[in-house]
Motif scaffolding. Structure first.
Motif: not given
Length: 183
Positions: A65-94
């Motif tokens: 779970y990651v929150e990215y907070t940036s400043f947008g127009f007129l220095s207004s805070p903008h927060t974007m959230v990502t949520y990742t869920r996966c099988m770790d071993s399957i993720l690394c095989v490729p």
């Protein structure tokens, strides 16, 4: 564009990899990798925090779970959230398959270890060794791969040969350029 000011990440891992992180030495190494991922950006104002938790119940699954907070127009805070869920071993095989194929290619084309490390930087969160300092941005990493592939294919050598044939450079200069391309 938006320039991140805060990146807060929470990682939940339940597999054997995370179990190994219950020891201080391995935990310190993992936290360095997680914390250094944005290092090459050299953002002095970036507040980057990471937490990693061993949660045996989820097994081989990885949750992030990651929150990215940036400043947008007129220095207004903008927060974007990502949520990742996966099988770790399957993720690394490729990634392992890619690494083995690239290593075979680079050995057969006599690519230097440093160039091979830089070309495969995209496979690693925080590149080490010869790839240390490669920008973590995917497009920058792909450019590194393109540059090494161009060298391995001999295109650079063709430019040197063309320079020689047209009298633009001397044999001594051509040899010096060839020596530089193997570093």
């Amino acid at each position: 564009g938006l320039s991140p000011r805060v990146i807060a990440s929470s990682n939940h891992l339940g597999n054997n990899d995370m179990l190994n992180l219950t020891q201080k030495k391995t935990l310190d190494a993992k936290m360095r990798v997680k914390s250094d991922i944005f290092g090459p950006w050299q953002e002095d104002d970036l507040d980057h925090k990471v937490s990693v938790m061993y949660t045996p119940y989820i097994g081989d699954e990885k949750r992030d779970y990651v929150e990215y907070t940036s400043f947008g127009f007129l220095s207004s805070p903008h927060t974007m959230v990502t949520y990742t869920r996966c099988m770790d071993s399957i993720l690394c095989v490729p990634l392992m398959v890619d690494a083995s194929i690239w290593c075979d290619y680079f050995v057969n084309h006599k690519v230097s270890p440093t160039d091979a490390a830089r070309a495969t930087a995209y496979l690693f969160k925080v590149p080490e060794g010869g790839a240390k300092g490669v920008d973590p941005g995917f497009f920058y990493q792909m450019k590194e791969l393109d540059n090494v592939m161009e060298k391995a294919s001999g295109k650079e050598d063709d430019v040197i040969a063309m320079g020689l044939s047209k009298g633009i450079i001397s044999e001594e200069q051509a040899n010096a350029l060839r020596a530089l391309s193997t570093m």
